[in-house]
Motif scaffolding. Structure first.
Motif, short mmCIF file in Angstrom:
data_model
loop_
_atom_site.label_atom_id
_atom_site.label_comp_id
_atom_site.label_asym_id
_atom_site.label_seq_id
_atom_site.Cartn_x
_atom_site.Cartn_y
_atom_site.Cartn_z
N SER B 58 -3.66 -12.93 -1.40
CA SER B 58 -4.76 -11.98 -1.53
C SER B 58 -5.54 -12.35 -2.78
CB SER B 58 -4.21 -10.57 -1.69
OG SER B 58 -5.20 -9.73 -2.19
N THR B 61 -8.10 -7.99 -2.95
CA THR B 61 -7.32 -6.77 -3.07
C THR B 61 -6.49 -6.77 -4.36
OG1 THR B 61 -7.18 -6.66 -0.67
CG2 THR B 61 -5.63 -5.32 -1.89
N ARG B 110 1.91 -5.78 -1.06
CA ARG B 110 1.43 -6.40 0.18
C ARG B 110 2.57 -7.20 0.77
NH1 ARG B 110 -4.15 -9.38 1.31
NH2 ARG B 110 -4.65 -7.17 1.40
N GLY B 132 -1.46 -3.48 2.26
CA GLY B 132 -1.52 -4.29 3.47
C GLY B 132 -0.12 -4.66 3.92
N GLU B 137 -1.11 -1.44 8.53
CA GLU B 137 -2.16 -0.66 7.86
C GLU B 137 -2.61 -1.31 6.56
OE1 GLU B 137 -3.32 3.12 7.69
OE2 GLU B 137 -1.74 4.08 8.85
N HIS B 138 -3.81 -0.99 6.16
CA HIS B 138 -4.35 -1.39 4.86
C HIS B 138 -5.17 -0.20 4.37
CE1 HIS B 138 -5.88 -3.53 1.57
NE2 HIS B 138 -6.47 -4.56 2.15
N GLN B 141 -8.28 -0.19 1.93
CA GLN B 141 -9.48 -0.82 2.50
C GLN B 141 -10.23 0.20 3.37
OE1 GLN B 141 -10.66 -4.18 2.14
NE2 GLN B 141 -12.49 -3.36 3.14
N SER B 170 -5.57 -6.82 13.30
CA SER B 170 -6.21 -6.31 12.09
C SER B 170 -5.60 -5.01 11.60
CB SER B 170 -7.70 -6.11 12.34
OG SER B 170 -8.28 -5.56 11.19
N ARG B 171 -4.99 -5.05 10.42
CA ARG B 171 -4.53 -3.81 9.79
C ARG B 171 -5.73 -3.01 9.28
NH1 ARG B 171 -1.59 -7.70 5.69
NH2 ARG B 171 -3.35 -8.52 4.53
N VAL B 172 -6.81 -3.73 8.96
CA VAL B 172 -8.03 -3.03 8.52
C VAL B 172 -8.56 -2.16 9.66
CG1 VAL B 172 -10.40 -3.32 7.74
CG2 VAL B 172 -8.61 -4.82 6.86
N SER B 175 -6.28 1.07 10.17
CA SER B 175 -6.50 2.04 9.09
C SER B 175 -7.90 2.64 9.17
CB SER B 175 -6.29 1.38 7.72
OG SER B 175 -4.92 1.13 7.51
#
Lengths: 181, 317
Positions: B58, B61, B110, B132, B137-138, B141, B170-172, B175
């Motif tokens: 990362s 982040t 993370r 993350g 999940e993240h 973000q 995608s965890r983004v 979330s």
């Protein structure tokens, strides 16, 4: 128990006016003075002072800012609820200015200490004085005293002093009440 | 408006109520103002030590968290798995407990495995912030994305948000969906069927495979990164080629101009320029990609501040 009213109406207005005249008498002019109200309730007092001072002096403007001290408190782990930050609006440098820090009630002195700390981010004032509407003497936890005081109140720990303002609360009033522990 | 977070950890948006999110946003407003001052630092967390533990790469982040921590005056230790004892076979709980034995109060982690933060929160005595966890999940973000929408459009409720691209990995996306739904936004997921989770509609979102139609519908388009490192792990490739993906689901100027209205463009970074979005759109007037990064610090400050302070939370002694 009914709250005890300490000051209201015309007498309240007189006290605010007296503080304005005291400030002008002390300083002569307000050219290098900055009024800084502390969030959340000190700003209501500071706004009133500003408009009174403008009226009395006939000036077009007075340097004025509002400061939030939430992130500078030393007790944020010890309070029953999380403090919610207010807004800081201070768009000038304090360098060389004579600052008047303004709050409604002076109690333990911790808010003022945090205010002095928060101010450091905005420059180095030439001097800082403290103006409060109510000074709760005998309950100080830090060596901080006001330079201008509206009224002294000798109160004990389980009493609460409330200041209300015409602009937001519909009435000018200082009252004292007991709070259950 | 609640006056304290309902959770001791931030493991996912799932743990937060709408009131929690609103409290985080209100607090972040205060920190945004702090970050505009000549001295961008407050003393709130000067008695707190925070460990940033990153088992996965990362840049943004980690720097964002570290800046947030330093601007709150916390003490910070950084740890990344490449240089650590995990290479020697130490378990996650052992690694973290060893760090906590050195009097650390909070852990920002993370990890490549979904649920790593949840697992950790059950076994160690410190507040955990999930930065993350795999494809799960993240949360920070999603918070900064929703905060940036609120800042740009003045509200989140009722806003139509398209989340475009590699939803599956995608965890983004997850979330963001949870966060936006909690705040009352409408969400459409758009991408190739192979990159769409099978039960996506159960999350209360619309699903589309037509980007042009989705762009005409939305107020905000969040263009996710194609996660090249997570494709084909099981021997399956999810789309024929990057070139084909870019033609069908990439956003370029021509496509943007054909929408016929102004929409706000977001991207969680890092950008694969020319794949999911072209440079002229990513750097254009309607892009808030760098605002997202800027808001990230304020939102993370708010999360750390609220988790560290408030009722029943005290520094470990």
């Amino acid at each position: 128990m009914e709250p005890l009213i300490l000051l209201e109406g015309a007498a309240f207005g007189l006290t605010v006016k007296r503080l304005c005249h005291q400030l002008i008498e002390d300083r002569g002019h307000l050219g290098d003075t900055a009024l800084i109200g502390l969030q959340p309730r000190g700003v209501l007092f500071a706004r009133r002072l500003r408009s009174e001072l403008l009226r009395i002096t006939g000036e077009k403007q007075i340097t004025y800012g509002e400061l939030d001290i939430t992130f500078h408190r030393d007790d944020f782990r010890h309070r029953p609820v999380t403090a919610i930050p207010g807004t800081t609006e201070l768009d000038f440098s304090l360098d060389g200015r004579r600052v008047v820090l303004i709050d409604d009630v002076l109690y333990t002195g911790r808010t003022i200490r945090a205010g002095l700390d928060a101010m450091l981010a905005f420059g180095r004032p030439r001097s800082v004085e403290l103006m409060v509407l109510v000074d709760r003497r005998f309950s100080r936890e830090l060596p901080i005293q006001p330079d201008y005081t509206g009224q002294h109140v000798d109160s004990i720990g389980d009493q609460h002093v409330t200041v209300e303002w015409q602009e937001t609360d519909g009435v000018d009033r200082i009252s004292l009440k007991h709070v259950a522990r | 408006m609640s006056e304290a977070l309902s959770t001791r950890h931030l493991l996912g948006i799932d743990d937060l109520s709408a009131a929690d999110i609103e409290l985080i946003f209100r607090t972040a407003d205060g920190f945004k103002e702090v970050l505009s001052r000549p001295i961008k630092k407050v003393p709130s967390l000067r008695d707190t030590t925070i460990a940033n533990i990153f088992f996965e790469n990362s840049t943004r982040t980690r720097i964002s968290f570290e800046l947030a921590e330093k601007r709150l005056s916390a003490d910070v230790v950084n740890f990344s798995s490449g240089t650590s004892s995990t290479k020697k076979g130490e378990t996650l709980v052992d690694t973290v407990n060893n760090i906590l034995a050195m009097k650390v109060d909070m852990v920002v982690m993370r990890h490549a495995d979904p649920g790593a933060g949840v697992f950790l929160s059950r076994h160690v005595d410190a507040s955990i912030v999930n930065a993350g966890d795999g494809t799960h999940e993240h949360p920070t973000q999603a918070l900064l994305d929703a905060y940036s929408i609120r800042e740009k459009l003045g509200r989140v409720k009722g806003v139509k948000v398209a989340i475009v691209g590699d939803i599956l990995h995608s965890r983004v996306a997850l979330s963001n969906i949870l966060c936006l739904r909690k705040l009352g936004a409408e969400v459409t997921l758009c991408g190739p069927a192979t990159l769409m989770p099978r039960h996506a509609r159960d999350l209360g979102v619309h699903v589309s495979h037509d980007l042009d139609e989705t762009l005409r519908w939305c107020d905000v388009a969040n263009m996710l990164r194609i996660q090249l490192e997570r494709q084909g792990g099981d021997g399956i490739t999810n789309f024929p080629s990057l070139r084909e993906y870019a033609m069908l689901f990439g956003l370029d100027r021509k496509r943007y101009e054909a929408i016929g209205k102004e929409i706000t463009i977001m991207h969680p970074g890092p950008i694969n320029r020319g794949v999911e979005i072209t440079s002229d759109v990513a750097d254009g007037a309607h892009s808030i990609i760098l605002d997202q990064v800027e808001n990230g610090v304020a939102v993370r400050m708010a999360v750390l501040f609220l988790l560290a302070g408030g009722p029943g939370r005290s520094a470990r002694s």
